[in-house]
Design a protein around this motif. Structure first.
Motif, PDB file in Angstrom:
ATOM      1  N   HIS A  53      -4.779  19.930 -21.840  1.00 31.19           N
ATOM      2  CA  HIS A  53      -4.128  19.182 -22.912  1.00 31.19           C
ATOM      3  C   HIS A  53      -2.613  19.170 -22.716  1.00 31.19           C
ATOM      4  CE1 HIS A  53      -3.113  17.636 -26.844  1.00 31.19           C
ATOM      5  NE2 HIS A  53      -2.333  18.690 -27.039  1.00 31.19           N
ATOM      6  N   ILE A  54      -2.034  20.306 -22.417  1.00 31.95           N
ATOM      7  CA  ILE A  54      -0.589  20.354 -22.169  1.00 31.95           C
ATOM      8  C   ILE A  54      -0.223  19.365 -21.060  1.00 31.95           C
ATOM      9  CG2 ILE A  54       1.293  21.769 -21.238  1.00 31.95           C
ATOM     10  CD1 ILE A  54      -0.025  24.189 -22.668  1.00 31.95           C
ATOM     11  N   LEU A  55      -0.983  19.377 -19.989  1.00 29.86           N
ATOM     12  CA  LEU A  55      -0.701  18.505 -18.850  1.00 29.86           C
ATOM     13  C   LEU A  55      -0.795  17.025 -19.213  1.00 29.86           C
ATOM     14  CD1 LEU A  55      -0.127  18.048 -15.844  1.00 29.86           C
ATOM     15  CD2 LEU A  55      -2.593  18.299 -15.445  1.00 29.86           C
ATOM     16  N   THR A  56      -1.881  16.620 -19.861  1.00 33.06           N
ATOM     17  CA  THR A  56      -2.044  15.193 -20.151  1.00 33.06           C
ATOM     18  C   THR A  56      -1.002  14.699 -21.150  1.00 33.06           C
ATOM     19  OG1 THR A  56      -3.762  15.625 -21.811  1.00 33.06           O
ATOM     20  CG2 THR A  56      -4.503  15.153 -19.546  1.00 33.06           C
ATOM     21  N   VAL A  57      -0.637  15.541 -22.106  1.00 33.84           N
ATOM     22  CA  VAL A  57       0.418  15.148 -23.046  1.00 33.84           C
ATOM     23  C   VAL A  57       1.768  15.084 -22.329  1.00 33.84           C
ATOM     24  CG1 VAL A  57       1.667  15.850 -25.133  1.00 33.84           C
ATOM     25  CG2 VAL A  57      -0.837  15.888 -25.081  1.00 33.84           C
ATOM     26  N   ASP A  58       2.003  15.981 -21.384  1.00 26.11           N
ATOM     27  CA  ASP A  58       3.222  15.895 -20.578  1.00 26.11           C
ATOM     28  C   ASP A  58       3.251  14.590 -19.795  1.00 26.11           C
ATOM     29  OD1 ASP A  58       3.988  18.361 -21.538  1.00 26.11           O
ATOM     30  OD2 ASP A  58       3.894  19.387 -19.609  1.00 26.11           O
ATOM     31  N   TRP A  59       2.131  14.217 -19.186  1.00 28.43           N
ATOM     32  CA  TRP A  59       2.076  12.940 -18.468  1.00 28.43           C
ATOM     33  C   TRP A  59       2.482  11.800 -19.402  1.00 28.43           C
ATOM     34  CZ3 TRP A  59      -3.462  13.600 -16.068  1.00 28.43           C
ATOM     35  CH2 TRP A  59      -3.381  14.378 -14.901  1.00 28.43           C
ATOM     36  N   PHE A  60       1.930  11.811 -20.605  1.00 23.73           N
ATOM     37  CA  PHE A  60       2.182  10.761 -21.598  1.00 23.73           C
ATOM     38  C   PHE A  60       3.672  10.664 -21.937  1.00 23.73           C
ATOM     39  CE2 PHE A  60       2.589   9.774 -26.191  1.00 23.73           C
ATOM     40  CZ  PHE A  60       2.057   8.493 -26.213  1.00 23.73           C
ATOM     41  N   TYR A  61       4.269  11.785 -22.340  1.00 22.71           N
ATOM     42  CA  TYR A  61       5.659  11.749 -22.788  1.00 22.71           C
ATOM     43  C   TYR A  61       6.661  11.633 -21.650  1.00 22.71           C
ATOM     44  CZ  TYR A  61       4.521  12.557 -27.666  1.00 22.71           C
ATOM     45  OH  TYR A  61       4.046  12.425 -28.953  1.00 22.71           O
ATOM     46  N   VAL A  62       6.453  12.316 -20.551  1.00 26.51           N
ATOM     47  CA  VAL A  62       7.408  12.216 -19.445  1.00 26.51           C
ATOM     48  C   VAL A  62       7.420  10.790 -18.900  1.00 26.51           C
ATOM     49  CG1 VAL A  62       8.014  13.040 -17.127  1.00 26.51           C
ATOM     50  CG2 VAL A  62       7.368  14.680 -18.919  1.00 26.51           C
ATOM     51  N   ASP A  63       6.255  10.184 -18.801  1.00 25.66           N
ATOM     52  CA  ASP A  63       6.209   8.785 -18.381  1.00 25.66           C
ATOM     53  C   ASP A  63       7.029   7.905 -19.327  1.00 25.66           C
ATOM     54  OD1 ASP A  63       4.849   6.467 -16.812  1.00 25.66           O
ATOM     55  OD2 ASP A  63       4.456   6.004 -18.929  1.00 25.66           O
ATOM     56  N   ALA A  64       6.860   8.081 -20.625  1.00 27.34           N
ATOM     57  CA  ALA A  64       7.620   7.295 -21.594  1.00 27.34           C
ATOM     58  C   ALA A  64       9.123   7.556 -21.455  1.00 27.34           C
ATOM     59  CB  ALA A  64       7.151   7.606 -23.011  1.00 27.34           C
ATOM     60  N   LEU A  65       9.496   8.815 -21.284  1.00 27.50           N
ATOM     61  CA  LEU A  65      10.910   9.163 -21.134  1.00 27.50           C
ATOM     62  C   LEU A  65      11.511   8.562 -19.869  1.00 27.50           C
ATOM     63  CD1 LEU A  65      10.553  12.847 -22.299  1.00 27.50           C
ATOM     64  CD2 LEU A  65      12.076  11.154 -23.375  1.00 27.50           C
ATOM     65  N   GLU A  66      10.676   8.360 -18.861  1.00 24.27           N
ATOM     66  CA  GLU A  66      11.133   7.723 -17.619  1.00 24.27           C
ATOM     67  C   GLU A  66      11.120   6.193 -17.717  1.00 24.27           C
ATOM     68  OE1 GLU A  66       9.579  11.034 -14.364  1.00 24.27           O
ATOM     69  OE2 GLU A  66       8.187   9.475 -15.034  1.00 24.27           O
ATOM     70  N   GLY A  68       8.271   4.413 -18.428  1.00 26.42           N
ATOM     71  CA  GLY A  68       6.959   3.922 -18.017  1.00 26.42           C
ATOM     72  C   GLY A  68       6.108   3.418 -19.161  1.00 26.42           C
ATOM     73  N   THR A  69       4.938   2.929 -18.808  1.00 22.91           N
ATOM     74  CA  THR A  69       4.028   2.329 -19.782  1.00 22.91           C
ATOM     75  C   THR A  69       2.624   2.942 -19.718  1.00 22.91           C
ATOM     76  OG1 THR A  69       3.428   0.576 -18.229  1.00 22.91           O
ATOM     77  CG2 THR A  69       5.268   0.118 -19.740  1.00 22.91           C
ATOM     78  N   LEU A  70       2.499   4.161 -19.232  1.00 22.68           N
ATOM     79  CA  LEU A  70       1.195   4.819 -19.096  1.00 22.68           C
ATOM     80  C   LEU A  70       0.456   4.876 -20.428  1.00 22.68           C
ATOM     81  CD1 LEU A  70      -0.856   6.479 -17.413  1.00 22.68           C
ATOM     82  CD2 LEU A  70       0.509   8.505 -17.989  1.00 22.68           C
ATOM     83  N   GLY A  71       1.139   5.281 -21.459  1.00 21.29           N
ATOM     84  CA  GLY A  71       0.545   5.334 -22.785  1.00 21.29           C
ATOM     85  C   GLY A  71      -0.701   6.192 -22.848  1.00 21.29           C
ATOM     86  N   ARG A 118       1.819   3.400 -27.455  1.00 23.82           N
ATOM     87  CA  ARG A 118       0.669   3.899 -28.211  1.00 23.82           C
ATOM     88  C   ARG A 118      -0.418   2.824 -28.192  1.00 23.82           C
ATOM     89  NH1 ARG A 118       1.135   9.327 -29.641  1.00 23.82           N
ATOM     90  NH2 ARG A 118       3.290   9.793 -30.139  1.00 23.82           N
ATOM     91  N   ALA A 119      -1.571   3.162 -28.650  1.00 24.80           N
ATOM     92  CA  ALA A 119      -2.655   2.171 -28.714  1.00 24.80           C
ATOM     93  C   ALA A 119      -2.252   1.049 -29.665  1.00 24.80           C
ATOM     94  CB  ALA A 119      -3.943   2.833 -29.182  1.00 24.80           C
ATOM     95  N   GLY A 120      -1.991  -0.123 -29.112  1.00 20.40           N
ATOM     96  CA  GLY A 120      -1.691  -1.298 -29.915  1.00 20.40           C
ATOM     97  C   GLY A 120      -0.292  -1.379 -30.502  1.00 20.40           C
TER      98      GLY A 120
END
Length: 187
Positions: A53-66, A68-71, A118-120
């Motif tokens: 969970h820590i990892l996937t949430v990091d992927w989510f936020y770090v991508d946004a901070l960079e 990105g659009t991973l969402g 985020r979703a939508g």
């Protein structure tokens, strides 16, 4: 007298995050077979689930901070890693990205708007607020893992000796393993 650097705290928290993850993963790598995935009382049902969970949430936020659009695709697979070695390697990668992002931070950048997919919808927040949210999230869940480790064969590692210079004597081996220097951390 040193000059005040408004970005220093953000940098230090990014390094602290990476060091705490490193120490936690090192401890988890010494778990006996079955302890990593064993059911435990916590917000997530195991050490494995919480670290994922820590990892996937990091992927989510770090991508946004960079930018990105991973969402929400960040957590398409709820537990992408079944073993601590692979999980730790991926966590180290995202930790390096976060450190690099914080090393490049300026006061203007920290005050800029981050778009979080985020979703939508697109959530818009100040970058510094997203970073503080992310650091709090990581600390919260690492604390849960720390408590879960107390019920295993592995002693929970020290996670809070980092910010002040006097703690350097407790972190030198870990700092060397991560390729950092005290000078880098204390600037």
């Amino acid at each position: 007298m040193p000059t005040f650097d408004p970005c220093r705290t953000t940098r230090k928290l990014a390094y602290n995050n990476a060091l705490a993850n490193y120490r936690l993963h090192e401890a988890c790598s010494r778990l006996k077979p079955g302890e990593f995935e064993a059911a435990r009382a916590s917000f997530f049902p195991s050490i494995k689930a919480t670290l994922n969970h820590i990892l996937t949430v990091d992927w989510f936020y770090v991508d946004a901070l960079e930018g990105g659009t991973l969402g929400p695709a960040a957590w398409d697979v709820e537990e992408p890693f079944d073993d601590i070695a692979a999980l730790a390697a991926e966590q180290a990668k995202v930790d390096r990205r976060l450190v690099a992002l914080c090393e490049a931070a300026t006061p203007e950048k920290l005050a800029s708007t981050t778009e979080i997919h985020r979703a939508g919808r697109i959530q818009r927040e100040r970058m510094e607020d997203v970073l503080n949210h992310l650091f709090q999230h990581q600390t919260h869940h690492r604390g849960q893992i720390h408590a879960m480790l107390a019920g295993t064969s592995v002693h929970p590692p020290q996670l809070d000796e980092f910010i002040v210079a006097d703690d350097g004597r407790f972190r030198s081996g870990d700092i060397a393993a991560l390729g950092w220097s005290e000078e880098q951390l204390m600037r």
